[in-house]
Structure formats: C-alpha cells, structure tokens
Design a protein around this motif. Sequence first.
Motif, PDB file in Angstrom:
ATOM      1  N   THR A  46       0.856  -1.194   0.000  1.00  0.00           N
ATOM      2  CA  THR A  46       0.000   0.000   0.000  1.00  0.00           C
ATOM      3  C   THR A  46       0.889   1.241   0.000  1.00  0.00           C
ATOM      4  OG1 THR A  46      -0.069   0.138   2.393  1.00  0.00           O
ATOM      5  CG2 THR A  46      -1.774  -1.223   1.322  1.00  0.00           C
ATOM      6  N   PRO A  47       0.355   2.354  -0.452  1.00  0.00           N
ATOM      7  CA  PRO A  47       1.133   3.593  -0.399  1.00  0.00           C
ATOM      8  C   PRO A  47       1.585   3.943   1.027  1.00  0.00           C
ATOM      9  CG  PRO A  47      -0.739   3.875  -1.854  1.00  0.00           C
ATOM     10  CD  PRO A  47      -0.905   2.539  -1.179  1.00  0.00           C
ATOM     11  N   ASP A  48       0.733   3.658   2.032  1.00  0.00           N
ATOM     12  CA  ASP A  48       1.112   3.932   3.418  1.00  0.00           C
ATOM     13  C   ASP A  48       2.304   3.072   3.850  1.00  0.00           C
ATOM     14  OD1 ASP A  48      -0.819   5.877   3.756  1.00  0.00           O
ATOM     15  OD2 ASP A  48      -2.275   4.491   4.656  1.00  0.00           O
ATOM     16  N   MET A  49       2.266   1.789   3.485  1.00  0.00           N
ATOM     17  CA  MET A  49       3.365   0.902   3.856  1.00  0.00           C
ATOM     18  C   MET A  49       4.657   1.320   3.153  1.00  0.00           C
ATOM     19  SD  MET A  49       3.731  -3.228   3.667  1.00  0.00           S
ATOM     20  CE  MET A  49       2.569  -3.463   5.008  1.00  0.00           C
ATOM     21  N   ARG A  50       4.551   1.704   1.908  1.00  0.00           N
ATOM     22  CA  ARG A  50       5.721   2.177   1.173  1.00  0.00           C
ATOM     23  C   ARG A  50       6.339   3.384   1.876  1.00  0.00           C
ATOM     24  NH1 ARG A  50       6.539   6.062  -3.016  1.00  0.00           N
ATOM     25  NH2 ARG A  50       8.326   5.516  -4.313  1.00  0.00           N
ATOM     26  N   GLY A  51       5.483   4.280   2.317  1.00  0.00           N
ATOM     27  CA  GLY A  51       5.981   5.451   3.035  1.00  0.00           C
ATOM     28  C   GLY A  51       6.658   5.074   4.343  1.00  0.00           C
ATOM     29  N   GLN A  52       6.061   4.147   5.077  1.00  0.00           N
ATOM     30  CA  GLN A  52       6.655   3.702   6.345  1.00  0.00           C
ATOM     31  C   GLN A  52       8.014   3.051   6.114  1.00  0.00           C
ATOM     32  OE1 GLN A  52       3.599   1.098   7.812  1.00  0.00           O
ATOM     33  NE2 GLN A  52       2.502   2.748   8.860  1.00  0.00           N
ATOM     34  N   ILE A  53       8.123   2.257   5.055  1.00  0.00           N
ATOM     35  CA  ILE A  53       9.392   1.596   4.738  1.00  0.00           C
ATOM     36  C   ILE A  53      10.455   2.633   4.394  1.00  0.00           C
ATOM     37  CG2 ILE A  53      10.531   0.079   3.061  1.00  0.00           C
ATOM     38  CD1 ILE A  53       7.828  -1.481   2.924  1.00  0.00           C
ATOM     39  N   LYS A  54      10.091   3.601   3.579  1.00  0.00           N
ATOM     40  CA  LYS A  54      11.057   4.632   3.182  1.00  0.00           C
ATOM     41  C   LYS A  54      11.506   5.471   4.379  1.00  0.00           C
ATOM     42  CE  LYS A  54      10.761   6.637  -0.800  1.00  0.00           C
ATOM     43  NZ  LYS A  54      10.388   7.355  -2.015  1.00  0.00           N
ATOM     44  N   ILE A  55      10.577   5.810   5.259  1.00  0.00           N
ATOM     45  CA  ILE A  55      10.925   6.585   6.459  1.00  0.00           C
ATOM     46  C   ILE A  55      11.850   5.789   7.362  1.00  0.00           C
ATOM     47  CG2 ILE A  55       9.988   7.545   8.601  1.00  0.00           C
ATOM     48  CD1 ILE A  55       7.538   8.445   6.901  1.00  0.00           C
ATOM     49  N   ALA A  56      11.533   4.501   7.563  1.00  0.00           N
ATOM     50  CA  ALA A  56      12.380   3.651   8.420  1.00  0.00           C
ATOM     51  C   ALA A  56      13.786   3.560   7.853  1.00  0.00           C
ATOM     52  CB  ALA A  56      11.765   2.264   8.558  1.00  0.00           C
ATOM     53  N   ALA A  57      13.919   3.392   6.545  1.00  0.00           N
ATOM     54  CA  ALA A  57      15.241   3.305   5.924  1.00  0.00           C
ATOM     55  C   ALA A  57      15.994   4.621   6.096  1.00  0.00           C
ATOM     56  CB  ALA A  57      15.111   2.947   4.450  1.00  0.00           C
ATOM     57  N   PHE A  58      15.306   5.740   5.895  1.00  0.00           N
ATOM     58  CA  PHE A  58      15.946   7.051   6.064  1.00  0.00           C
ATOM     59  C   PHE A  58      16.430   7.249   7.496  1.00  0.00           C
ATOM     60  CE2 PHE A  58      15.707  11.568   7.142  1.00  0.00           C
ATOM     61  CZ  PHE A  58      16.585  12.095   6.194  1.00  0.00           C
ATOM     62  N   GLN A  59      15.593   6.894   8.462  1.00  0.00           N
ATOM     63  CA  GLN A  59      15.970   7.053   9.869  1.00  0.00           C
ATOM     64  C   GLN A  59      17.164   6.181  10.240  1.00  0.00           C
ATOM     65  OE1 GLN A  59      12.180   6.174  11.710  1.00  0.00           O
ATOM     66  NE2 GLN A  59      11.610   8.353  11.806  1.00  0.00           N
ATOM     67  N   ARG A  60      17.294   5.034   9.588  1.00  0.00           N
ATOM     68  CA  ARG A  60      18.421   4.134   9.856  1.00  0.00           C
ATOM     69  C   ARG A  60      19.653   4.478   9.043  1.00  0.00           C
ATOM     70  NH1 ARG A  60      15.026  -1.593  10.002  1.00  0.00           N
ATOM     71  NH2 ARG A  60      13.464  -0.817  11.448  1.00  0.00           N
ATOM     72  N   GLY A  61      19.495   5.401   8.110  1.00  0.00           N
ATOM     73  CA  GLY A  61      20.635   5.819   7.302  1.00  0.00           C
ATOM     74  C   GLY A  61      21.048   4.794   6.251  1.00  0.00           C
ATOM     75  N   VAL A  62      20.097   4.009   5.779  1.00  0.00           N
ATOM     76  CA  VAL A  62      20.379   3.007   4.755  1.00  0.00           C
ATOM     77  C   VAL A  62      19.383   3.156   3.615  1.00  0.00           C
ATOM     78  CG1 VAL A  62      21.336   1.334   6.414  1.00  0.00           C
ATOM     79  CG2 VAL A  62      18.909   1.260   5.853  1.00  0.00           C
ATOM     80  N   THR A  63      19.662   2.477   2.523  1.00  0.00           N
ATOM     81  CA  THR A  63      18.707   2.496   1.424  1.00  0.00           C
ATOM     82  C   THR A  63      17.589   1.497   1.724  1.00  0.00           C
ATOM     83  OG1 THR A  63      19.815   0.752   0.171  1.00  0.00           O
ATOM     84  CG2 THR A  63      20.533   3.031  -0.246  1.00  0.00           C
ATOM     85  N   VAL A  64      16.456   1.687   1.066  1.00  0.00           N
ATOM     86  CA  VAL A  64      15.341   0.760   1.227  1.00  0.00           C
ATOM     87  C   VAL A  64      15.785  -0.638   0.791  1.00  0.00           C
ATOM     88  CG1 VAL A  64      13.045   0.146   0.355  1.00  0.00           C
ATOM     89  CG2 VAL A  64      13.539   2.505   0.994  1.00  0.00           C
ATOM     90  N   ALA A  65      16.491  -0.722  -0.325  1.00  0.00           N
ATOM     91  CA  ALA A  65      16.935  -2.020  -0.830  1.00  0.00           C
ATOM     92  C   ALA A  65      17.832  -2.736   0.178  1.00  0.00           C
ATOM     93  CB  ALA A  65      17.668  -1.849  -2.162  1.00  0.00           C
ATOM     94  N   ASP A  66      18.808  -2.014   0.750  1.00  0.00           N
ATOM     95  CA  ASP A  66      19.705  -2.641   1.731  1.00  0.00           C
ATOM     96  C   ASP A  66      18.950  -3.082   2.973  1.00  0.00           C
ATOM     97  OD1 ASP A  66      21.921  -2.408   0.109  1.00  0.00           O
ATOM     98  OD2 ASP A  66      22.608  -0.537   1.036  1.00  0.00           O
ATOM     99  N   MET A  67      18.028  -2.252   3.432  1.00  0.00           N
ATOM    100  CA  MET A  67      17.265  -2.599   4.623  1.00  0.00           C
ATOM    101  C   MET A  67      16.415  -3.852   4.380  1.00  0.00           C
ATOM    102  SD  MET A  67      14.509  -0.305   6.785  1.00  0.00           S
ATOM    103  CE  MET A  67      13.203  -0.461   5.577  1.00  0.00           C
ATOM    104  N   LEU A  68      15.761  -3.918   3.222  1.00  0.00           N
ATOM    105  CA  LEU A  68      14.921  -5.077   2.936  1.00  0.00           C
ATOM    106  C   LEU A  68      15.745  -6.332   2.668  1.00  0.00           C
ATOM    107  CD1 LEU A  68      12.072  -3.429   0.832  1.00  0.00           C
ATOM    108  CD2 LEU A  68      12.059  -4.102   3.244  1.00  0.00           C
ATOM    109  N   ARG A  69      16.928  -6.179   2.049  1.00  0.00           N
ATOM    110  CA  ARG A  69      17.807  -7.343   1.865  1.00  0.00           C
ATOM    111  C   ARG A  69      18.207  -7.928   3.210  1.00  0.00           C
ATOM    112  NH1 ARG A  69      20.784  -3.933  -1.707  1.00  0.00           N
ATOM    113  NH2 ARG A  69      19.930  -4.193  -3.781  1.00  0.00           N
ATOM    114  N   GLU A  70      18.544  -7.052   4.149  1.00  0.00           N
ATOM    115  CA  GLU A  70      18.933  -7.509   5.490  1.00  0.00           C
ATOM    116  C   GLU A  70      17.763  -8.211   6.181  1.00  0.00           C
ATOM    117  OE1 GLU A  70      19.992  -5.465   9.723  1.00  0.00           O
ATOM    118  OE2 GLU A  70      20.914  -4.569   7.948  1.00  0.00           O
ATOM    119  N   LEU A  71      16.585  -7.625   6.069  1.00  0.00           N
ATOM    120  CA  LEU A  71      15.395  -8.230   6.671  1.00  0.00           C
ATOM    121  C   LEU A  71      15.114  -9.610   6.071  1.00  0.00           C
ATOM    122  CD1 LEU A  71      12.136  -6.686   7.725  1.00  0.00           C
ATOM    123  CD2 LEU A  71      12.000  -8.396   5.942  1.00  0.00           C
TER     124      LEU A  71
END
Length: 84
Positions: A46-71
């Motif tokens: 969903t657009p909301d989930m996409r936004g939450q993922i992007k915010i979480a990655a930004f707060q962690r200082g990583v890219t969305v791709a790197d964060m999701l690969r790690e997960l």
Amino acid sequence: MTERPHKRAFTARPADPESWVKAPNPRHPRGGDTATFTARLTIDVTPDMRGQIKIAAFQRGVTVADMLRELLAREFPPTDGATP
C-alpha cells in the motif's frame, strides 16, 4: 531475403518453472564479479506501507533495498542445499 531469428515472446512460459526460477540472469554485472549478482523482486504494498518503509530506511541511514535485503536474509537464512 534473410529470415529473422525466432525470438521467444515476452509472455512465453518456461517448460520447467523450477529451473527457470533458479536460473541466474545471463547478464553479468559490470566488472565480472559474480559474487555481487542480484535478482529483482517486485512486490505490491500500500502507499502507506511504502511510506513507512522509506521513512524507516531514512531514519536508519540506509537504502530501502539494503534494509529489505537484510530483513529477508534474517527471515530466510541460507540453507545447506536442502529445500525448506
């Protein structure tokens, strides 16, 4: 006149889906380092989930791709060749 080579249609399905999924993309990364080979995975969120993922990655200082690969690596650790 020469004939055009037969090209498989974009929507053609492989005869053996299992080998198709496991087959690597024939194009190699630049520099020839196959250890950095990646495959693209597309999911719908969903657009909301996409936004939450992007915010979480930004707060962690990583890219969305790197964060999701790690997960995904944490959730699905490599196996010893056995199918889970």
